[in-house]
Scaffold this active site. Structure first.
Site, short mmCIF file in Angstrom:
data_model
loop_
_atom_site.label_atom_id
_atom_site.label_comp_id
_atom_site.label_asym_id
_atom_site.label_seq_id
_atom_site.Cartn_x
_atom_site.Cartn_y
_atom_site.Cartn_z
N ASP A 142 13.87 3.66 -6.59
CA ASP A 142 13.23 4.50 -5.58
C ASP A 142 12.92 5.84 -6.23
O ASP A 142 13.79 6.43 -6.89
CB ASP A 142 14.18 4.74 -4.39
CG ASP A 142 14.56 3.45 -3.69
OD1 ASP A 142 13.79 2.48 -3.77
OD2 ASP A 142 15.63 3.43 -3.05
N GLU A 204 7.67 0.35 1.88
CA GLU A 204 8.30 1.58 1.39
C GLU A 204 7.44 2.23 0.30
O GLU A 204 7.30 1.66 -0.79
CB GLU A 204 9.69 1.27 0.83
CG GLU A 204 10.61 0.59 1.84
CD GLU A 204 11.93 0.13 1.23
OE1 GLU A 204 12.16 0.38 0.03
OE2 GLU A 204 12.73 -0.49 1.95
N HIS A 207 9.51 2.67 -3.19
CA HIS A 207 10.22 1.59 -3.88
C HIS A 207 9.27 0.80 -4.77
O HIS A 207 8.25 0.29 -4.31
CB HIS A 207 10.84 0.66 -2.82
CG HIS A 207 11.58 -0.52 -3.40
ND1 HIS A 207 12.94 -0.70 -3.26
CD2 HIS A 207 11.15 -1.59 -4.12
CE1 HIS A 207 13.29 -1.83 -3.85
NE2 HIS A 207 12.22 -2.39 -4.39
#
Length: 237
Positions: A142, A204, A207
Site C-alpha cells: 500500500d 483500492e 494497493h
C-alpha cells in the site's frame, strides 16, 4: 470469505523476502498498524519479495521522470497473518464505533452486512496456503505519493478508508479543480506502478501487487486467452 482471484493456482518461485531500503523510499515511523497495536513479532512490514522490490525501484524511477524529486511513500507492505487478523478485527470495531452500534444488539443480517463491508477491502486471514492474503505473500504493498517538499500528495481519500472514494476511478469524472487534482495524482501513481508491471486493486487506489494471485487474476481479466499463475504464495518462516 474467498475472493475470485483466490481460485488461481500458485507456483511459488522461492524468491526471498528482502528488506526495502528505507533510504530510497519514504515510509512511516513507526509503521501505521504497529501504532494501532498490531504485533509484527520480529518481522518488518517494510519487506517485499526480491523481484517485487526491483519492480518498485523501477516504479519510483518512472515517477521521477515525470515529477523529479517526488517519491513513493510506502504505507505497508509485508503483513504476517496475525497482523491481517488484527486489522480485520480492528476495522470491524471501527465500523461499529463510527456508527454507534453495539455488537450485542446486532441481528445476524446486520453483522453479515458489516463483515461484507470489511471484506470488500480486507482479505480474510486464511491460513490455507492456497488462499493467502496478498500482503502475506510479500508481493503486495500500500502506498501513495510524496512531493519534492516532503509533503504527502492529496489523493482525495485516505488509505484504508471504507468508502466509495477508495475506488481508483472515483474521480474519473471530476466536478471541480480539486477533484481533477485528486484524479491526476491517482493516475500518476497508477501509471508509474503499471509501467513497472504492477496491477492495482479494483477497490483500492493505494494497493498494488505483482506476482500474487490478485495480479494473475487481473491479468487474466485483461487477457482471457492467457494462462496466468501466481508466482508468490504466503511467506512461511
Amino acid at each position: 470469505m474467498l475472493k475470485p482471484y483466490q481460485s488461481l493456482p500458485i507456483q511459488d518461485c522461492g524468491e526471498p523476502l528482502v528488506a526495502i531500503p528505507l533510504t530510497e523510499f519514504s515510509t512511516e515511523t513507526p509503521p501505521p498498524y504497529a501504532r494501532l497495536g498490531a504485533d509484527y513479532g520480529d518481522q518488518s512490514p517494510y519487506c517485499l519479495r526480491a523481484g517485487v522490490l526491483a519492480a518498485l525501484q523501477d516504479a519510483q524511477a518512472n515517477l521521477r521522470r515525470i515529477e523529479p524529486g517526488w517519491s513513493l511513500h510506502i504505507f505497508d507492505a509485508y503483513r504476517p497473518l496475525a497482523v491481517q487478523q488484527f486489522m480485520v478485527d480492528y476495522t470491524y470495531g471501527e465500523l461499529l464505533k463510527g456508527r454507534s452500534l453495539s455488537p450485542d444488539a446486532l441481528s445476524n443480517a446486520q453483522q453479515a452486512d458489516l463483515w461484507q463491508e470489511v471484506y470488500q477491502f480486507w482479505a480474510a486471514p486464511n491460513p490455507d496456503p492456497a488462499t493467502p492474503p496478498p500482503h502475506s505473500t510479500g508481493a503486495a504493498l500500500d502506498l501513495t505519493l510524496i512531493n519534492a517538499l516532503g509533503e504527502l500528495v492529496p489523493m482525495g481519500g485516505e488509505i484504508d478508508e471504507i468508502s466509495v472514494r477508495s475506488h481508483p476511478d472515483y474521480y474519473a469524472h471530476p466536478q471541480n479543480d480539486r477533484e481533477q487534482t485528486y484524479g491526476d495524482h491517482r493516475q500518476l501513481l497508477r501509471d508509474a506502478m503499471a509501467a513497472a508491471g504492477f496491477r492495482q486493486h479494483p477497490n483500492e487506489w493505494w494497493h498494488f501487487s505483482q506476482g500474487d494471485q490478485l495480479w494473475a487474476w487481473l491479468n487474466q481479466q485483461s487477457d482471457p486467452t492467457g494462462e496466468y499463475l501466481a508466482r508468490y504464495g504466503r511467506v512461511i518462516f
